[in-house]
Each structure stands twice: as structure tokens, then as C-alpha cells.
Design a protein around this motif. Structure first.
Motif, PDB file in Angstrom:
ATOM      1  N   GLU A  90      46.485  43.557  46.911  1.00 23.46           N
ATOM      2  CA  GLU A  90      45.307  43.154  47.729  1.00 23.46           C
ATOM      3  C   GLU A  90      44.114  42.591  46.584  1.00 23.46           C
TER       4      GLU A  90
ATOM      5  N   LYS B 178      40.648  40.758  46.071  1.00 23.23           N
ATOM      6  CA  LYS B 178      38.917  40.672  46.848  1.00 23.23           C
ATOM      7  C   LYS B 178      39.182  39.212  46.733  1.00 23.23           C
ATOM      8  N   TRP B 179      38.303  39.166  48.617  1.00 22.09           N
ATOM      9  CA  TRP B 179      38.805  37.859  49.061  1.00 22.09           C
ATOM     10  C   TRP B 179      37.528  37.789  50.253  1.00 22.09           C
ATOM     11  N   PHE B 180      36.117  37.072  50.102  1.00 21.76           N
ATOM     12  CA  PHE B 180      35.641  37.155  50.883  1.00 21.76           C
ATOM     13  C   PHE B 180      35.741  37.428  53.197  1.00 21.76           C
TER      14      PHE B 180
ATOM     15  N   ARG C 234      38.864  38.008  54.163  1.00 25.65           N
ATOM     16  CA  ARG C 234      39.514  39.112  53.888  1.00 25.65           C
ATOM     17  C   ARG C 234      39.232  40.399  54.943  1.00 25.65           C
ATOM     18  N   ASP C 235      37.257  40.053  54.130  1.00 19.81           N
ATOM     19  CA  ASP C 235      36.306  41.464  54.028  1.00 19.81           C
ATOM     20  C   ASP C 235      36.088  41.319  55.393  1.00 19.81           C
ATOM     21  N   GLU C 236      35.131  40.006  55.597  1.00 25.33           N
ATOM     22  CA  GLU C 236      34.063  38.823  56.424  1.00 25.33           C
ATOM     23  C   GLU C 236      34.888  38.725  57.949  1.00 25.33           C
TER      24      GLU C 236
ATOM     25  N   ASP D 278      39.103  41.912  58.270  1.00 29.35           N
ATOM     26  CA  ASP D 278      39.612  42.836  58.145  1.00 29.35           C
ATOM     27  C   ASP D 278      38.694  43.407  59.911  1.00 29.35           C
ATOM     28  N   ALA D 279      37.277  42.231  59.979  1.00 28.27           N
ATOM     29  CA  ALA D 279      36.479  42.398  61.138  1.00 28.27           C
ATOM     30  C   ALA D 279      36.928  42.044  62.250  1.00 28.27           C
TER      31      ALA D 279
ATOM     32  N   ASN E 190      36.224  33.859  44.494  1.00 25.01           N
ATOM     33  CA  ASN E 190      36.856  35.329  45.106  1.00 25.01           C
ATOM     34  C   ASN E 190      36.305  34.882  46.979  1.00 25.01           C
TER      35      ASN E 190
ATOM     36  N   GLN F 112      35.267  31.885  47.730  1.00 23.78           N
ATOM     37  CA  GLN F 112      34.181  31.643  48.173  1.00 23.78           C
ATOM     38  C   GLN F 112      33.737  30.097  48.164  1.00 23.78           C
TER      39      GLN F 112
ATOM     40  N   LYS G 108      30.602  45.640  62.488  1.00 24.19           N
ATOM     41  CA  LYS G 108      30.552  44.498  61.843  1.00 24.19           C
ATOM     42  C   LYS G 108      31.131  43.179  62.850  1.00 24.19           C
TER      43      LYS G 108
END
Length: 641
Positions: free
Chosen positions: A4, A6-8, A10-12, A15-16, A50, A52, A361
Motif C-alpha cells: 500500500e 500513501k495516497w491522498f 485512498r486515505d480521504e 477508506d472513508a 502523494n 495530490q 470521517k
């Protein structure tokens, strides 16, 4: 196990539980770093940005920006959000070709429209979903392939990812669900995407995206995770790979296999977790940003409801009917469609409340559907309320104060653009606040916020009326959103207290003086009063230098012998100025306009701007004028009025 990165997004977003699997992020990445897995998009390799970059810009679950995208789609007819969205025509339709009727969904009207587009050379490719068993995105290049891909698929598919495979396509039609419609519209019009020609890849080249000629949006209540749906159906004795056709009618998913039809209760599918998380928090059931929206609701069995939203969408429906590709009837049950769309909004509100209660979130991506709603650093929003060029009556300001207490942090700010802002509005309160704003007669949209000085009704130096004109322009253009950042300033005299010369459209009062030589005795009072040294005394008479005169009228007001007389009064209009990063004064469009001419001139300016702009988004009027040639631009404007 896959690594995995790091990816904006994916996080925001992923996964939300917000991702809709639209595929726009994969389509727009110039380096092909994004792939779609069972649980959503992910990076195949590390991204130096990242994630973005363009992928974040185009994601409609970060922010929709529908209020800024809308004018690019609907032109001057763009309106505030509503349950069904705006449209020009609505009919029930079906294909006239029996083969298309059989292969297509609900009478095959969508397939027939696309067939017409291909036959007429309007498009040479279609971005759509192929295969019923395990759907995938694909580029359709022939009518044979079009028939093969006809019909709805109810598994989440990153349709827009096929854009990267369409480099050989010049003009494309895109067929997708509401979320995919938002995705393609952001790809087309998001400020920064087209403005910068998309992101530059590691190879120094930019991603190539075909011109999107038509966007066909489908009605949608929910979409399903393929693996979960396959498992659910297997438990019921149906192999998903044998499904030839699928349709949602009322409360059931109906699939057709070689063994006949099989029905599955939608509530059972929901309870089994088959519905995509991102679908549950979706607000649009009817593809509001499409050229043409289509669905079975409201038309009866064997017919499709077609909603022509844009002018070209309505024209496409009419042309396809006249050419014999579809037949139509006006029998539409509008109440059923409104009920259908309302139920999806109701479900959205339930899901939003649940996520907030559980502390999950939530990105309030939809807040920017409303004009005048802007995100704040602390995660809340401020809402701009328009005034009539700085004038707002006591009841309106009291209402704004009430709304600020009820939905914001209790504060109002008066801006330099003569607006009143409600500060600190939580995302959960945006819908309720905007509903009350519209119901109370307050406005948050219109022509780039018209600013005006007090004018001749209040100021002794004012030459023309300003406030009423500003109010009339605001009302005239309230439902005709002008291009991005079309700011208008109205000054009553040459003092230019509102800096009209630095607005995209500047309007200034002016009066033309002449000297009555029979009355003039050469006393010199007018020359003393002239602030620009435009008057001199020659052979005992006052003489006006027209190159220096700013038409302020001081000589007329101050002449003790009434020798300086007014021969003409009106408004000067300047266009193409900028007061931001590259300040520049406007160029004179026309002197001594009448009040009645001004709205027509503004219409002509905006029409010419739209004709020549090349970068939908943050392109300013002055930039377009310089690219076209200022003289040519002005000539085309004046030829229209």
C-alpha cells in the motif's frame, strides 16, 4: 499481499467509504499509477505527489464544484440545485428498431440515441460499460459493439478509466451513472484541469482526453459490489456469469439467464452488504449534470424517460425522433420521478446522520453544489449573500443574522464586494441553510457580484443612477450565471470610488460638456475646477481638450455664467480589466451608453467570451480578449447589439 502506497484519495475518500468507482482518477493520471481493486482504486507504485495532483482535482468526492461547472454546461441558464435538476424537455421514448429494443434497457432509447450519434458522425467512440456477467469499462467503436454493450449493468465499474484507451477517438459520448457524470464533468471543466492542459507525466507529455461531445446519464438508486453480488446470487442458485440482462424495477433486481428471470429483493441485497459504500451517501438519482438523463422511472414498462437537460441534449432527442431512431410520447409521471429522487435524498440524509453520530470521517463534497458556499480552513463553510450593490433592507439583514445564529457561528462579515457572509457553517447544516436562504428571498448567485457606489441619488458628484441599475443587473442575471469571475463595478462619476476600471466589466457615469461661446466671458472658473487640466482660456474663451477630458461634469456644475453646458449624459463601459495577480485597466467598449443598452452589451460580451475561451475554469475576460485581439473582440460584441 499488495504493498500500500500513501495516497491522498485512498486515505480521504476510499477508506472513508466515499468512493463511487467512477474511474476519473485512473483516466487522468498521466503515469498510469492507479489501478482498481475489489475495494477501490489504489496506487500501483509510489507517487512523488502523494496522489495530490490531477487525480485529487478530478475526484468528485473531494468536492463537486457543481456550482462552477454548471455554467460551463448550461451557459446562462444555470440554476441553483433542485431535486430533479434543470432541464428543457422530458419525454417517454423507445427505439423503433426491434433489435435495439430487445438488446437495450427499457425500450432501448439510450442505445438508439447513441446509434443516431454514430450514424450521423457526431461521435466516433462511446465510453461505456461492457459485459453483463463481470462488467468492465470499454471504448465502443462500432454499432455492432454498441448492441453488444446495450442494457444496464448493476456492478460498480470504473467507466471513466476507459478514457485513457480512447486516444484514437476525436469526439466521444460518455454513458454513465450520476457519479460518473460528475467525474467526466470535472474532467472537462474543473478549474485547473483544462486551464493547465492536465498534469504532465514523467515522460514530459500530458494525458490525452477526447472531446466529450455528449454525456448520457442514467437514473440510479444504488450500485453493487461485484464480488458480494456474485456471492449473494450464488447462494440463491444463480451463477452471475450466466446473466444476460439485468434491470431494477420497483423493489427488486431482476436478472435474466438462459433459465429465465430471477428476482432479488433490494432490501435483502442491502442487508447482505452488496451495495457500494459510496452509493449510500450519494444525492443524485437522475444525473443532473448530463446532456440527456435516462431511466425507466415515470414512463411505464418498455419505455425510457429521457430528460433533455442542455440545449444540445434536447436537440439530440428531437433529431433522433425526426430521423426515426426513437418514438416518443409526452406521458410522464413526474410525481413518480420526484418521489424516486426524493427517496434517494432521504436515504442520503439518514446515512449522513449515521456517519456523523458514529464519528466517522465525512467530506461534505456536495456543499459546493450551491453557488456562494465556500470552504473555510477549519473545515466549516461561509455562505455569501448578495446585496443590491451594498444595499440590504432591515428585514433581510435581520434574517441573515438569524440564520447566522441558527446555522453558523453567529457572525456576519461585510466583504469588499458588498456581500454579507454567514461564517462558520457546518457541512451538515449547508442544505438546511440554503433552503431557508432561497425561501426567504435572499440570493447567493448572480453575475459575479455587482458592486456600485451610491450614485446621484446620494452623492453630489454622482452623474448617473447606480444602485437601481446594479439591482436590475443582479435580477436580470440571477438565473443566468455569467462566466467565472465576471465581476461588474458601477461608478457614478469619474472619481470611480468602486474602481470600476479594474472590473471585468466596468460601468461609469459620464457627461459631455461644451462651451457656449456667447455666454462664456473667459473668467477661468471652469479651468480652475478642472482636475485634469483639460480646460484652458484661449482668446478670452474656455476651450476643452477632448483628449484630456474625463467627462466628470465639474465644469458644468461650477460655471457661474452657465456657459459650460451638458450635451450628452450616459454610461461608459470598459471591459477586460483585472485587479488580481496581474492588475490591468479595462478597455473602452462604448461611451455614453443608455441604461437600456447595458444588459444587452453584457450579454454580448459574455456570449463572445464563451465563443473564444479555450480553458473552461479560471480564464478571465481580459485574457480571452488579448488572445482573440482586443479590436476584433470589441467589434464582435458591438455587432450583436
Amino acid at each position: 499481499m499488495m504493498e500500500e502506497y500513501k495516497w491522498f484519495l485512498r486515505d480521504e475518500v476510499v477508506d472513508a467509504g466515499l468512493c463511487t468507482f467512477c474511474g476519473a482518477c485512473a483516466a487522468i493520471c498521466p503515469n498510469g499509477r492507479i489501478e482498481f481493486r475489489a475495494d477501490g482504486p489504489a496506487l500501483k507504485e509510489e507517487c512523488p505527489r502523494n496522489g495530490q495532483g490531477a487525480c485529487m482535482d478530478v475526484c468528485q468526492r473531494v468536492v463537486t464544484f457543481a456550482s462552477k461547472i454548471g455554467p460551463n454546461i448550461f451557459g446562462f441558464k444555470a440554476k441553483p440545485p433542485s431535486l430533479l435538476g434543470q432541464y428543457e424537455t422530458m419525454v417517454a421514448a423507445r427505439a423503433t428498431d426491434p433489435k435495439i429494443q430487445e438488446a437495450g434497457q427499457d425500450g432501448g432509447a439510450v442505445t438508439a440515441l447513441l446509434s443516431y450519434c454514430m450514424d450521423q458522425g457526431l461521435v466516433d467512440g462511446i465510453i461505456a460499460t461492457g459485459d453483463v456477467g463481470k462488467p468492465s469499462s470499454r471504448v465502443v467503436r462500432s454499432k455492432e459493439e454498441l448492441i453488444e454493450t446495450a442494457g444496464s449493468k448493476y456492478s460498480a465499474v470504473p467507466v471513466l478509466s476507459a478514457l485513457k484507451d480512447a486516444e484514437d477517438i476525436t469526439n466521444a459520448a460518455v454513458v454513465g451513472l450520476p457519479c460518473q457524470v460528475y467525474g467526466i464533468r470535472k474532467t472537462q471543466f474543473f478549474p485547473g484541469m483544462m486551464a493547465h492542459g492536465y498534469e504532465v507525466g514523467d515522460n514530459g507529455e500530458r494525458i490525452k482526453v477526447p472531446n466529450v461531445a455528449y454525456v448520457i446519464g442514467l437514473f440510479c438508486t444504488e450500485n453493487f459490489n461485484y464480488d458480494k453480488l456474485a456471492g449473494f446470487m450464488q447462494e440463491k442458485g444463480v451463477d452471475i456469469s450466466t446473466v444476460r440482462k439485468a434491470a431494477i424495477h420497483l423493489d427488486s433486481l431482476i436478472v435474466t439467464t438462459d433459465r429465465g428471470e430471477h428476482g432479488f429483493d433490494l432490501n435483502d441485497l442491502w442487508n447482505a452488504g452488496c451495495v457500494q459504500d459510496g452509493c449510500v451517501i450519494c444525492r443524485d438519482a437522475v444525473s443532473k449534470l448530463a446532456d440527456v438523463s435516462a431511466g425507466y422511472m415515470g414512463s411505464g414498462n418498455g419505455w425510457t424517460t429521457l430528460i433533455g437537460r442542455t440545449a444540445k441534449g434536447a436537440l439530440l432527442i428531437k433529431a433522433a425522433e425526426e430521423a426515426g431512431y426513437i418514438e416518443t410520447k409526452p406521458d410522464i409521471d413526474l410525481h413518480r420521478i420526484e418521489e424516486f429522487a426524493g427517496l434517494k435524498m432521504q436515504r442520503f440524509n439518514w446515512e449522513l446522520a449515521r456517519r456523523l453520530d458514529e464519528g466517522k470521517k465525512v467530506k461534505f463534497y456536495w456543499a459546493s453544489d450551491y453557488p456562494g458556499v465556500v470552504g473555510e480552513v477549519k473545515g466549516t463553510f461561509y455562505v455569501k449573500i448578495k446585496t443590491n450593490a451594498g444595499i440590504i433592507d432591515a428585514k433581510q439583514i435581520a434574517k441573515a443574522a438569524e440564520l447566522a445564529e441558527k446555522y453558523g457561528d453567529g457572525t456576519l462579515e461585510v466583504t469588499a464586494r458588498q456581500c454579507v457572509e454567514i461564517q462558520g457553517v457546518s457541512g451538515a447544516n449547508v442544505d438546511k441553510l440554503m433552503t431557508e436562504i432561497y425561501a426567504s428571498g435572499l440570493a447567493t448567485i448572480g453575475m459575479g457580484y455587482v458592486s456600485a457606489c451610491v450614485g446621484m441619488d446620494y452623492c453630489k458628484e454622482g452623474l448617473v443612477e447606480t444602485k437601481k441599475l446594479a439591482s436590475e443587473l443582479t435580477m436580470a442575471f440571477a438565473q443566468k450565471l455569467t462566466p467565472h469571475k465576471m465581476k461588474v463595478g458601477i461608478a457614478g462619476c469619474a472619481n470611480d470610488c468602486v474602481r470600476s476600471r479594474r472590473h471585468d466589466i466596468g460601468i461609469r457615469g459620464q457627461v459631455r460638456p461644451e462651451i457656449d461661446t456667447e455666454k462664456c466671458n473667459g473668467c477661468g472658473r471652469c479651468a480652475e475646477l478642472c482636475r485634469v487640466d483639460a480646460i484652458s482660456i484661449v482668446l478670452g474663451k474656455a476651450t476643452i481638450d477632448r483628449d484630456k477630458c474625463v467627462t466628470c461634469g465639474w465644469c458644468i456644475r461650477g460655471c457661474p455664467n452657465e456657459a459650460a453646458v451638458e450635451v450628452e449624459r450616459g454610461y461608459a463601459m470598459m471591459i477586460g480589466a483585472n485587479d488580481a495577480r496581474r492588475p490591468a485597466d479595462g478597455i473602452l467598449l462604448k461611451s455614453f451608453c443608455t441604461k437600456e443598452e447595458i444588459p444587452k452589451l453584457i450579454d454580448a460580451v459574455s456570449n463572445t467570451f464563451l465563443k473564444y475561451r479555450t480553458k473552461p475554469g479560471r480564464e478571465r475576460l481580459g485574457n480571452v480578449m488579448r488572445q482573440v485581439g482586443e479590436g476584433r473582440f470589441i467589434k464582435e460584441v458591438l455587432d450583436q447589439v
